[in-house]
Design a protein around this motif. Structure first.
Motif, PDB file in Angstrom:
ATOM      1  N   SER A 142       1.558   0.111   6.503  1.00 41.00           N
ATOM      2  CA  SER A 142       2.890   0.004   7.124  1.00 41.00           C
ATOM      3  C   SER A 142       3.476   1.365   7.480  1.00 41.00           C
ATOM      4  CB  SER A 142       3.851  -0.755   6.216  1.00 41.00           C
ATOM      5  OG  SER A 142       3.834  -0.206   4.918  1.00 41.00           O
TER       6      SER A 142
ATOM      7  N   GLU B  77      -1.584  -5.035   1.782  1.00 41.28           N
ATOM      8  CA  GLU B  77      -0.461  -5.608   2.536  1.00 41.28           C
ATOM      9  C   GLU B  77      -0.987  -6.797   3.350  1.00 41.28           C
ATOM     10  OE1 GLU B  77       2.548  -2.167   3.748  1.00 41.28           O
ATOM     11  OE2 GLU B  77       0.482  -1.544   4.068  1.00 41.28           O
ATOM     12  N   HIS B  78      -1.056  -7.950   2.689  1.00 43.63           N
ATOM     13  CA  HIS B  78      -1.623  -9.140   3.352  1.00 43.63           C
ATOM     14  C   HIS B  78      -0.832  -9.539   4.592  1.00 43.63           C
ATOM     15  CE1 HIS B  78      -4.698  -9.942   0.321  1.00 43.63           C
ATOM     16  NE2 HIS B  78      -3.800  -9.585  -0.584  1.00 43.63           N
ATOM     17  N   ASP B  79       0.479  -9.218   4.593  1.00 39.18           N
ATOM     18  CA  ASP B  79       1.317  -9.602   5.744  1.00 39.18           C
ATOM     19  C   ASP B  79       1.007  -8.765   6.992  1.00 39.18           C
ATOM     20  OD1 ASP B  79       2.324  -7.449   4.221  1.00 39.18           O
ATOM     21  OD2 ASP B  79       4.291  -7.619   5.135  1.00 39.18           O
TER      22      ASP B  79
ATOM     23  N   THR C 269      -6.241  -3.496   3.033  1.00 37.47           N
ATOM     24  CA  THR C 269      -5.549  -4.347   4.004  1.00 37.47           C
ATOM     25  C   THR C 269      -6.488  -4.703   5.156  1.00 37.47           C
ATOM     26  OG1 THR C 269      -3.441  -3.337   3.397  1.00 37.47           O
ATOM     27  CG2 THR C 269      -3.520  -4.472   5.520  1.00 37.47           C
TER      28      THR C 269
END
Length: 397
Positions: A200, A240-242, A225
């Motif tokens: 991110s 960060e799976h999102d 990720t």
């Protein structure tokens, strides 16, 4: 190559030279704990003083939010600077107004004075014209030697360059020349190593690099990720799976530009993140549900080293694993030492930057062997992201 003027172009003899430097150094109980940033600015100060310029240093310290705060005074730094420079450094307890003007008035050729924290005035971060004019009245020439603050359009980084004849200091010059070799007009193949905890914080960086480099090595928590986005089960690893969709779009973009994405194929895992925790190496497709990936494994390191052997240029930002704790520093240390060896042999141009990266290279004992190690955090990252830096752009004008 140089689009900006340097000290070679400046006539500083008998002039009042406002020099923006980075003195945002680590301090504990009023004592400077790391002098690296001070060391970096000494050549510029010495050169101007030796040429008979009157050196007036501008810098910020911490985030005082536009008001004086004694805990963020630069006064303790003046003493350290004087000791390292080997000559007295005066101190003015304001950077504008009668106090600053009086001290500047009394300077003789070759003298050096440090003015108080520019951020004690709200006009600094707002780049207010009145504040810029007040600063500019203290000097005849402006020299910016603070690349690390060049990503901010503040009064002392961008505003002054619009009011006075402006030049890059030696540190700024070295930084810009190294960065040009790294990504501006690099020798190919170019390999980038990008690591760290989170995708991110580095989306813009990755998106820029896939169109600029031949291979992009992704390490640290970020790699998890990317692995997860491709359906690999990463257990309890930082991930960060999102951001799976973002990761897939970066992989797709790399496919279009012919940039090879290098992800770990094996990993060092543990059940807990602490020194001496029991660890083992497994294939990335065999990470147990209750384990976490804490470093790239030996096969992955071999792949990285093979790329370093092919590369002419390396740009590095972020570690390959949790290097702060043994044995999870192995991949980062091995890659760092190999890159340093190739650089020393004259076969690789290596440019690295970012806090964790500098710490890792120091830990490996090789920071001095890289072509250039940037002490700038945010500015280095924004440059790698392909963004224009206000403090640099204004020097070109």
């Amino acid at each position: 190559m140089t689009e900006f003027k340097t000290l070679d172009d400046a006539d500083v003899t008998g002039k009042r030279v406002l020099v923006r430097v980075d003195l945002n150094v680590p301090m504990r109980d009023g004592v400077v704990t790391d002098r690296t940033r001070i060391e970096r600015i000494l050549p510029t100060i010495r050169e101007i003083a030796e040429k008979g310029g009157r050196v007036i240093l501008l810098a910020h310290f911490g985030r005082p939010k536009g008001k004086p705060n004694p805990e963020m005074s630069l006064e303790p730094v003046a003493g350290v600077l004087s000791e390292m420079l080997g000559q007295p450094v005066g101190f003015a307890d304001d950077c504008v107004g009668p106090v600053a003007a009086g001290i500047v008035e009394g300077l003789k050729d070759g003298n050096v004075v440090l003015l108080e924290n520019t951020r004690f005035h709200a006009g600094e971060e707002k780049n207010e014209e009145d504040f810029v004019t007040a600063l500019a009245s203290l000097g005849d020439v402006f020299v910016n030697d603070a690349f690390s603050a060049a990503h901010r359009a503040h009064a002392s980084t961008e505003g002054l360059a619009r009011h006075l004849p402006s030049y890059a200091g030696r540190t700024m010059q070295a930084e810009l020349e190294a960065l040009e070799k790294g990504l501006g007009a690099p020798k190919r193949p170019v390999v980038a190593i990008v690591g760290g905890a989170k995708v991110s914080t580095k989306i813009d960086l990755l998106q820029n690099l896939v169109s600029r480099v031949d291979a992009l090595v992704i390490g640290g928590g970020m790699a998890n990720t990317f692995l997860a986005a491709q359906g690999v089960a990463v257990g309890k690893s930082l991930c960060e799976h999102d951001l799976a969709e973002t990761a897939r779009s970066i992989l797709k973009a790399a496919g279009k530009t012919g940039c090879e994405i290098v992800l770990p194929t094996d990993a060092v895992i543990a059940r807990e993140f602490k020194a001496g925790a029991a660890s083992e190496t497994v294939d990335v497709n065999s990470v147990p549900e209750d384990a976490m990936i804490l470093d790239a494994g030996p096969k992955s390191v071999e792949t990285v080293i093979a790329w370093l052997d092919k590369a002419e240029t390396l740009v590095w930002n972020g570690p390959l694993g949790a290097f702060e704790i043994e044995p999870f520093d192995a991949a980062t240390m091995a890659a760092a030492r190999h890159a340093a060896m190739r650089t020393k042999a004259g076969k690789l141009i290596s440019v690295a930057g970012g806090g964790d990266t500098v710490a890792a290279l120091n830990q490996a004992g090789v920071a001095g062997d890289f072509t250039y190690v940037s002490t700038a955090g945010g500015a280095f990252l924004e440059w790698m992201e392909g963004k224009a830096l206000p403090g640099v752009e204004v020097l070109k004008a």
